[in-house]
Design an enzyme around this catalytic site. Structure first.
Site, short mmCIF file in Angstrom:
data_model
loop_
_atom_site.label_atom_id
_atom_site.label_comp_id
_atom_site.label_asym_id
_atom_site.label_seq_id
_atom_site.Cartn_x
_atom_site.Cartn_y
_atom_site.Cartn_z
N HIS A 127 -12.07 -5.41 10.90
CA HIS A 127 -10.61 -5.17 10.31
C HIS A 127 -9.77 -4.29 10.94
CE1 HIS A 127 -8.31 -4.87 6.52
NE2 HIS A 127 -9.45 -5.85 6.12
N GLY A 128 -8.75 -5.01 11.16
CA GLY A 128 -7.56 -4.30 11.77
C GLY A 128 -7.65 -4.40 13.31
N THR A 157 -5.41 -7.06 1.27
CA THR A 157 -6.50 -7.52 2.41
C THR A 157 -7.67 -6.52 1.84
OG1 THR A 157 -7.35 -7.82 4.47
CG2 THR A 157 -5.91 -6.04 4.19
N THR A 158 -8.95 -6.85 2.47
CA THR A 158 -10.07 -6.05 2.19
C THR A 158 -9.83 -4.53 2.12
OG1 THR A 158 -11.20 -7.85 2.62
CG2 THR A 158 -12.43 -5.56 2.14
N ARG A 190 2.78 -23.32 0.87
CA ARG A 190 3.66 -24.60 0.40
C ARG A 190 2.84 -25.63 -0.60
NH1 ARG A 190 8.54 -25.83 3.18
NH2 ARG A 190 9.44 -23.72 3.01
N ASP A 206 -8.64 -17.11 7.76
CA ASP A 206 -7.97 -16.96 6.39
C ASP A 206 -6.48 -17.42 6.41
OD1 ASP A 206 -10.52 -16.48 5.58
OD2 ASP A 206 -10.11 -14.41 5.01
N HIS A 235 -6.26 -18.03 -0.04
CA HIS A 235 -5.91 -18.78 1.09
C HIS A 235 -7.16 -19.77 1.00
CE1 HIS A 235 -8.61 -15.46 2.05
NE2 HIS A 235 -7.40 -14.54 2.31
N ASN A 285 -11.73 -14.97 12.14
CA ASN A 285 -11.49 -15.26 10.59
C ASN A 285 -10.12 -16.21 10.52
OD1 ASN A 285 -10.37 -14.84 8.15
ND2 ASN A 285 -11.55 -13.01 7.62
N GLY A 312 -9.31 -11.65 12.58
CA GLY A 312 -8.51 -12.60 12.14
C GLY A 312 -7.01 -12.60 12.41
N HIS A 313 -6.23 -11.59 11.60
CA HIS A 313 -4.82 -11.42 11.48
C HIS A 313 -4.32 -11.45 12.78
CE1 HIS A 313 -1.02 -9.78 10.51
NE2 HIS A 313 -1.07 -10.47 9.49
N1 PXP Z 1 -13.98 -8.22 8.39
C1 PXP Z 1 -13.70 -8.13 7.10
C2 PXP Z 1 -14.96 -7.83 6.23
C3 PXP Z 1 -12.62 -8.57 6.52
O1 PXP Z 1 -12.33 -8.58 4.96
C4 PXP Z 1 -11.43 -9.03 7.37
C5 PXP Z 1 -10.19 -9.32 6.67
O2 PXP Z 1 -10.21 -10.39 6.01
C6 PXP Z 1 -11.71 -8.92 8.63
C7 PXP Z 1 -13.04 -8.54 9.19
C8 PXP Z 1 -10.63 -9.28 9.90
O3 PXP Z 1 -9.55 -8.51 9.78
P1 PXP Z 1 -8.28 -8.63 10.34
O4 PXP Z 1 -7.70 -9.92 9.66
O5 PXP Z 1 -7.58 -7.42 10.14
O6 PXP Z 1 -8.71 -8.82 11.82
#
Ligand code: PXP
Length: 403
Positions: A350-351, A259-260, A177, A168, A209, A166, A372-373
């Site tokens: 997620h996470g 975030t979600t 900016r 984003d 974003h 991800n 992602g993060h």
């Molecule tokens: N899956 C979903 C459905 C999400 O909403 C997100 C965050 O945008 C992610 C995965 C990725 O999560 P993270 O950025 O914590 O890795």
């Protein structure tokens, strides 16, 4: 391309009596398609009864009796050179559910397993295998069938878990900016070069974003798979249908959240979500639903026609004690198992970071992780390619005990 299923089988009691599930037929067929490397080719499967298959058998094979499966390749001999086909069409597979049910009773197999074998058998005929050609060809086909059956039905999937990234937060930095750098489209391309198997972006209603331009450009540039994460609202649905990502993931969205925050509550909005899923189905775009590790939400996702669920791993990642982490892990594992049993394909995310991902990646029911993060954060120090490679190393070693 999704496999097209036509159901001519009119015995509705079969759904209860022998657990016939059309959705599971589709999911099995698409797994076979993927394992055979022909996901880009259209295949039609017709489920019918002994009467209809007998007529087809009589007309096309001069055998006036029912049979279990018939295959009609789009072009004879085309399997030698699929690229030469004028259209991406493999042909039709006709299956008699009546005969499949009799055979499943005879061999003491579940109907869906028997249907899986017949689907595989049908596909192999479309690709030029023919057990009637010689005993050697029959043996070769049987070995291939067994191999595919194991691949498709084994929970201990030997396939590598995939990593979708991800990007984003690359856009988050750009938006800080309001300029054009850093570009998430360029980041996506670097992620692919480093070995990612997909790119995820969340086009939020508030465009905090990812921007529309990013999604359209990504569609043109990425070479793996584009998974568009989105809320089921009309404006975004229309954009998604226009862009045509490889899949979409429906998530809940709140304006104030960072975030979600949780999985989508499918149960309370089944009707609305079913309509959205249908729209994407019609456009040939598979839908995944981001759900908490909860059996009822998974069941509801299955009911409304989703092909994937993404299990929310956030509570596992945020656990503050080992006991809590173990308990949350067990919930994720059970939910993934439940979804897989229902014939859904299962992603997770997620996470997840460099410390907690290995355990989740070892779950053999999971097909793909969406991260992602953590990766974008590490990229600030190591560069994005190294950050991706470090994560791939973790997820690949997590399943080594299976090989
Ligand atoms: N899956 C979903 C459905 C999400 O909403 C997100 C965050 O945008 C992610 C995965 C990725 O999560 P993270 O950025 O914590 O890795």
């Amino acid at each position: 391309m999704p496999v097209a299923i036509a159901n001519h089988y009119t015995d509705r009691s079969a759904e209860d009596r022998c657990k016939l599930s059309i959705r599971s037929v589709r999911i099995i067929a698409e797994k076979v398609q993927r394992h055979l490397g022909v996901s880009d080719y259209n295949v039609n499967i017709v489920l019918t009864d002994d009467d209809e298959i007998r007529q087809l058998n009589a007309t096309y094979r001069h055998r006036d009796s029912p049979t279990n499966v018939l295959s009609f390749p789009f072009a004879e001999g085309a399997e030698q050179n699929l690229q030469a086909l004028p259209v991406r069409e493999l042909g039709d597979i006709i299956i008699s559910v009546d005969t499949a049910e009799k055979e499943s009773n005879m061999y003491n197999q579940q109907l869906m397993y028997r249907l899986g074998w017949l689907i595989i058998h049908g596909f192999l005929h479309l690709l030029g295998h023919d057990h009637e050609r010689s005993s050697e060809a029959a043996r070769e086909m049987e070995i291939f069938e067994q191999h595919l059956l194991t691949q498709v039905f084994s929970k201990r999937s030997r396939q590598m878990i995939q990593l979708a990234i991800n990007v984003d937060h690359v856009a988050t930095i750009r938006q800080a900016r309001g300029g054009s750098e850093p570009d998430p489209v360029f980041a996506a391309s670097l992620c692919e070069q480093a070995g990612a198997s997909g790119i995820v972006v969340h086009l939020r209603e508030d465009r905090r974003h990812i921007q529309d331009r990013d999604v359209y450009l990504l569609r043109k540039t990425i070479k793996t798979r584009l998974n568009l994460e989105m809320a089921a609202n009309k404006e975004i649905v229309d954009i998604a249908l226009d862009v045509g990502p490889d899949m979409i993931t429906l998530v809940p969205e709140k304006r104030q959240e960072l975030t979600t925050e949780g999985g989508l509550d499918v149960i309370s909005q089944k009707k609305k979500l079913a309509k959205t899923v249908k729209k994407f189905d019609k456009a040939g775009i598979p839908v995944s639903i981001f759900v908490d590790p909860d059996a009822d939400q998974i069941q509801a996702s299955h009911d409304i026609g989703a092909r994937f669920v993404e299990i929310h791993t956030g509570r596992y990642c945020d656990a503050t004690s080992e006991d809590q982490r173990d308990a949350e892990f067990d919930l994720v594992a059970a939910a993934a198992e439940e979804a897989s049993q229902r014939g859904l394909m299962v992603n997770g995310g997620h996470g997840l970071n460099y410390y907690n991902t290995g355990r989740i990646a070892s779950l053999e029911t999971l097909e793909e992780l969406s991260i992602g993060h953590a990766i974008i954060s590490r990229a600030v120090f190591t560069g994005i390619e190294q950050a991706v490679k470090d994560m791939l190393q973790i997820i690949h070693t997590s399943r080594q005990h299976l090989f």
